[in-house]
Each structure stands twice: as structure tokens, then as C-alpha cells.
Motif scaffolding. Structure first.
Motif, mmCIF file in Angstrom:
data_model
loop_
_atom_site.group_PDB
_atom_site.id
_atom_site.type_symbol
_atom_site.label_atom_id
_atom_site.label_comp_id
_atom_site.label_asym_id
_atom_site.label_seq_id
_atom_site.Cartn_x
_atom_site.Cartn_y
_atom_site.Cartn_z
ATOM 1 N N GLU A 77 -9.207 -4.627 0.984
ATOM 2 C CA GLU A 77 -10.318 -4.851 0.046
ATOM 3 C C GLU A 77 -10.833 -3.524 -0.522
ATOM 4 N N SER A 78 -10.840 -2.480 0.289
ATOM 5 C CA SER A 78 -11.268 -1.166 -0.194
ATOM 6 C C SER A 78 -10.353 -0.679 -1.310
ATOM 7 N N TYR A 79 -9.053 -0.891 -1.149
ATOM 8 C CA TYR A 79 -8.103 -0.484 -2.188
ATOM 9 C C TYR A 79 -8.255 -1.342 -3.445
ATOM 10 N N ARG A 80 -8.616 -2.607 -3.279
ATOM 11 C CA ARG A 80 -8.888 -3.454 -4.454
ATOM 12 C C ARG A 80 -10.053 -2.875 -5.253
ATOM 13 N N ARG A 81 -11.103 -2.506 -4.542
ATOM 14 C CA ARG A 81 -12.281 -1.935 -5.208
ATOM 15 C C ARG A 81 -11.928 -0.620 -5.901
ATOM 16 N N LEU A 82 -11.141 0.224 -5.244
ATOM 17 C CA LEU A 82 -10.731 1.490 -5.851
ATOM 18 C C LEU A 82 -9.843 1.244 -7.063
ATOM 19 N N ARG A 83 -8.877 0.367 -6.927
ATOM 20 C CA ARG A 83 -7.933 0.070 -8.011
ATOM 21 C C ARG A 83 -8.659 -0.411 -9.262
ATOM 22 N N ASP A 84 -9.724 -1.187 -9.079
ATOM 23 C CA ASP A 84 -10.494 -1.705 -10.216
ATOM 24 C C ASP A 84 -11.275 -0.623 -10.951
ATOM 25 N N GLN A 85 -11.434 0.556 -10.325
ATOM 26 C CA GLN A 85 -12.311 1.569 -10.916
ATOM 27 C C GLN A 85 -11.622 2.868 -11.309
ATOM 28 N N ILE A 106 1.413 -4.237 -1.118
ATOM 29 C CA ILE A 106 2.535 -4.454 -2.034
ATOM 30 C C ILE A 106 2.284 -5.663 -2.922
ATOM 31 N N GLU A 107 2.006 -6.800 -2.314
ATOM 32 C CA GLU A 107 1.863 -8.054 -3.078
ATOM 33 C C GLU A 107 0.749 -7.992 -4.128
ATOM 34 N N GLU A 108 -0.330 -7.301 -3.795
ATOM 35 C CA GLU A 108 -1.447 -7.201 -4.738
ATOM 36 C C GLU A 108 -1.381 -5.929 -5.579
ATOM 37 N N GLU A 109 -0.296 -5.168 -5.414
ATOM 38 C CA GLU A 109 -0.045 -3.945 -6.171
ATOM 39 C C GLU A 109 -1.257 -3.015 -6.132
ATOM 40 N N LEU A 110 -1.735 -2.763 -4.916
ATOM 41 C CA LEU A 110 -2.905 -1.923 -4.707
ATOM 42 C C LEU A 110 -2.547 -0.441 -4.641
ATOM 43 N N ILE A 111 -1.241 -0.144 -4.519
ATOM 44 C CA ILE A 111 -0.759 1.230 -4.487
ATOM 45 C C ILE A 111 0.339 1.385 -5.521
ATOM 46 N N ASP A 112 0.569 2.630 -5.914
ATOM 47 C CA ASP A 112 1.657 2.952 -6.844
ATOM 48 C C ASP A 112 2.850 3.535 -6.099
ATOM 49 N N TYR A 113 2.574 4.148 -4.948
ATOM 50 C CA TYR A 113 3.611 4.777 -4.137
ATOM 51 C C TYR A 113 3.389 4.404 -2.675
ATOM 52 N N ALA A 114 4.433 3.901 -2.047
ATOM 53 C CA ALA A 114 4.370 3.542 -0.628
ATOM 54 C C ALA A 114 4.799 4.742 0.206
ATOM 55 N N ARG A 115 3.938 5.153 1.113
ATOM 56 C CA ARG A 115 4.209 6.283 1.997
ATOM 57 C C ARG A 115 4.793 5.732 3.303
#
Length: 196
Positions: A77-85, A106-115
Motif C-alpha cells: 500500500e505504501s508503494y501504491r501511495r508513492l506510485r500515485d504521486q 509485480i501484478e500492480e506494477e508498483l515498481i519499475d525495476y525488481a531488485r
């Protein structure tokens, strides 16, 4: 160029100062290095959502390759909030050990690069599954590799078997670590190929 020094690595962490320092570092590096050098910064999961938003917005003009681990990954959820802003590319996942833990990212595409960390993510087979899943969402991998030459060889094998590989972390130059045990990275690669 990827860095993580300064206030984010110090014992006394002051979020506001750390974010200001990082924005200024991006400005100075971009000014001195020009547009051709990629810049990436590792926040080591030490920012809150508001601080991460301020950091990402503050460096947008300097076109970062990515901001790594701005938040802890346990709460998507934190990444969702960041991604929206912010539009800044985000890299995360080095603490995750299975494809199921990567699922929301991955499924919600919350990152651009997987570490992906081969040593944490249950080895080569699970890492390949994660990388393949990322590919279906146009998420590239930037493999995490802080350990040493054997880990580096395993990571290189993962990268060579993966079409969506962006960049490989290399914490030390070849020959600077365990030189009495590992003669060269090429010999590690040959040994690992036999073992896999």
C-alpha cells in the motif's frame, strides 16, 4: 552510477536533512556528469511515504535511473501511495524471498525495476520465475548482489538467461574479494555452470 552514502547511511538519521542532501547531490552530479551518465540512489528503506514523495519529486528534474528501496516492501500500500504521486522510476525487492512476496509489486506494477537477490529469493529457479513474471509486466530486473564473487557468478547466469535485465550490481571489482579462493570471475562462472 549508484550511491547510498551520506545521511541515509549515518547512525543519526534525520529524514528532512537526508532528503535535502540527496536532492542536492542529484543536482550536483547531473550538473557535473551531464545527461549521459545514469544516476541511481539507494534510500535503504529509510523514508516514510511523505519523505519518499518529496525525495522523488525533488529529483525528477535530474532524470534518475531509479530510486532504490525508498520504502519497506512488506506493505505494498505504501508503494501504491508513492506510485500515485511521482513519475520517478522505483526499484525494490531485494528483501523478498519468493515469487509470492513479489506478487503485489509485480501484478500492480508498483515498481519499475525488481531488485531480485538470487541468494535470498530461493536460488536460480525461483529468481527466473520472478524475472519471467516481471517481463509480463514490462518490469526490468536490476539484480541485487552485495555478497561476493560466487554470488556475482550466479547473478550473471540469471542475467544471461533473462531478456528483461537492466543492470547488475557489482559491489567490488573482480579480484578484490576472496582472491586467494577465486582466481577469476570466469573460473567461477565455469564452476557454477557445472553445478547448475
Amino acid at each position: 552510477m549508484r550511491w547510498d552514502s551520506g545521511p541515509f547511511g549515518s547512525a543519526l538519521y534525520e529524514p528532512h536533512k537526508a532528503v535535502d542532501w540527496t536532492i542536492e547531490a542529484f543536482r550536483l552530479l547531473r550538473t557535473e556528469l551531464g545527461p549521459d551518465i545514469e544516476l541511481a540512489f539507494d534510500a535503504h528503506t529509510r523514508t516514510s511515504v511523505p519523505d519518499a514523495v518529496r525525495l522523488c519529486r525533488g529529483v525528477e528534474a535530474y532524470r534518475p535511473m531509479f530510486i532504490e528501496d525508498p520504502l519497506r516492501v512488506e506493505n505494498p500500500e505504501s508503494y501504491r501511495r508513492l506510485r500515485d504521486q511521482t513519475a520517478v522510476p522505483i526499484a525494490a525487492g531485494e528483501q523478498l524471498g519468493t515469487k509470492w512476496q513479489f506478487r503485489a509489486m509485480i501484478e500492480e506494477e508498483l515498481i519499475d525495476y525488481a531488485r531480485i537477490d538470487v541468494c535470498i529469493a530461493a536460488g536460480f529457479t525461483e529468481s527466473r520465475k520472478i524475472a519471467g513474471w516481471c517481463e509480463t509486466h514490462f518490469i526490468d530486473i536490476a539484480v541485487h548482489n552485495p555478497i561476493g564473487p560466487v554470488s556475482t557468478a550466479a547473478c550473471l547466469h540469471l542475467n544471461l538467461a533473462t531478456s528483461n535485465m537492466l543492470v547488475q550490481e557489482l559491489p567490488r571489482r573482480p579480484g578484490e574479494s576472496l582472491s586467494d579462493v577465486i582466481v577469476s570471475l570466469a573460473s567461477v562462472g565455469r564452476w557454477l555452470a557445472v553445478c547448475i
